[in-house]
Design an enzyme around this catalytic site. Structure first.
Site, PDB file in Angstrom:
ATOM      1  N   CYS A  87       0.841  -1.205   0.000  1.00  0.00           N
ATOM      2  CA  CYS A  87       0.000   0.000   0.000  1.00  0.00           C
ATOM      3  C   CYS A  87       0.880   1.260   0.000  1.00  0.00           C
ATOM      4  CB  CYS A  87      -0.970  -0.051   1.182  1.00  0.00           C
ATOM      5  SG  CYS A  87      -2.380   1.052   0.976  1.00  0.00           S
ATOM      6  N   HIS A 195      -3.531  -5.774   0.840  1.00  0.00           N
ATOM      7  CA  HIS A 195      -2.940  -6.021   2.159  1.00  0.00           C
ATOM      8  C   HIS A 195      -2.948  -7.503   2.551  1.00  0.00           C
ATOM      9  CE1 HIS A 195      -2.500  -1.886   3.715  1.00  0.00           C
ATOM     10  NE2 HIS A 195      -3.522  -1.592   2.939  1.00  0.00           N
ATOM     11  N   GLU A 197      -1.189  -8.847   4.857  1.00  0.00           N
ATOM     12  CA  GLU A 197      -1.009  -8.975   6.313  1.00  0.00           C
ATOM     13  C   GLU A 197      -2.334  -8.891   7.065  1.00  0.00           C
ATOM     14  OE1 GLU A 197      -0.748  -6.267   4.662  1.00  0.00           O
ATOM     15  OE2 GLU A 197      -0.938  -4.439   5.894  1.00  0.00           O
TER      16      GLU A 197
END
Lengths: 224, 77
Positions: A87, A195, A197
């Protein structure tokens, strides 16, 4: 595997990324403040996290890219350390010149915050080895400036060299050729808007991101 | 000594901000507008004698991203 997560003023995904690194590698990453001028020599993996570094002033990632620590990151990348920019981290890596192109304002003008369908375009990379080429996966996105731009020659080169790691399987932000994530020419730097994670535990509602981190740990073990 | 740096998106680079401004102008009844491109103006207050090369380097290294933007320097206002 020794890892680090860079922290800029305005980073807000640094802790999530640190948790992902630790859960999968079993070792806590070092949190490195943007003013640091050096990283440990033996660092294997550097995370450049999402957020709004320096309030997105001037251009997203522009100020962070000129902060002292990014020179150390560039040096580590040059000697072969893995660098994962997510990002805002992707924006920082393009502004630093570690990855080609730029991330423009989303074509629709809106901030996009939702799960998106992605296709793994190349599983022969250190980051995607636990996926199949062509596999459909879901990661969340949350960004205003995710519209990937590069000139036609650069795009052709990225595609031809298998450096498009991930592609949106739907219209998300107007990115050229629906590119969601790209690699550098040596394959050790990956920048991506989605994302991974945020989807590593069953409690997250999806675990599609976990294999990216597992693949990295595995690549490191094979390399070592 | 002052310098103004005009940073504009290169032709062919999509400008959603310009497009939104265009729509807003149309909404106000200004239908003579063919296109809108938005950019940035950065004003620098510089030490006297700052070289042109230094100002240019500032633009290249930080103020503009030359992958997507052009810049123009206007000195001495």
């Amino acid at each position: 595997m020794k890892s680090a997560v860079i922290v800029f003023p305005g980073s807000n995904c640094d802790r999530d990324l640190a948790v992902a690194f630790e859960k999968v590698s079993g070792r806590k990453p070092e949190m490195v403040w943007h003013r640091e001028t050096e990283l440990p020599d033996d660092i294997d993996l550097i995370g450049v996290p999402g957020g709004f570094s320096y309030g997105d002033y001037l251009r997203s990632g522009a100020m962070a890219a000129r902060s002292p620590v990014m020179q150390a990151v560039a040096k580590a990348a040059e000697r072969g350390a893995f660098v994962l920019g997510i990002c805002n981290g992707f924006q920082v890596l393009t502004e630093t010149g570690l990855l080609p192109g730029a991330l423009l304002r989303n074509a629709g003008g809106h901030f996009v915050c939702r799960d998106v369908a992605l296709t793994v375009e190349n599983s022969q990379t250190a980051f995607t080895s636990r996926y199949e080429t062509g596999e459909a996966i879901t990661y969340p996105v949350a960004h205003h400036d995710g519209n990937y731009f590069a000139d036609a020659d650069t795009l052709d080169r990225l595609e031809g060299d298998g450096r498009v790691a991930l592609r949106y399987a739907e219209q998300v932000n107007g990115s050229a050729r629906n590119i969601a994530g790209i690699l550098n020419d040596t394959g050790n730097v990956l920048g991506m808007m989605p994302h991974p994670e945020r989807v590593i535990e069953p409690a997250h509602g999806c675990t599609d991101g976990r294999r990216l981190f597992e693949g990295l740990v595995e690549s490191f073990l094979t390399k070592a | 000594m002052k310098a103004r740096i005009f940073v504009t998106l290169k032709g062919g680079v999509l400008d959603p901000q310009g497009r939104a401004i265009h729509h807003a102008l149309e909404g106000l009844g200004f239908d003579a507008v063919n296109d809108v491109r938005a950019g940035k103006l950065i004003e620098l207050d510089l030490a006297d004698g700052t070289s042109d090369e230094d100002i240019d380097a500032m633009c290249k290294k930080l103020l503009a991203n030359t992958v997507i933007e052009n810049y123009r320097i206007e000195k001495g206002i």
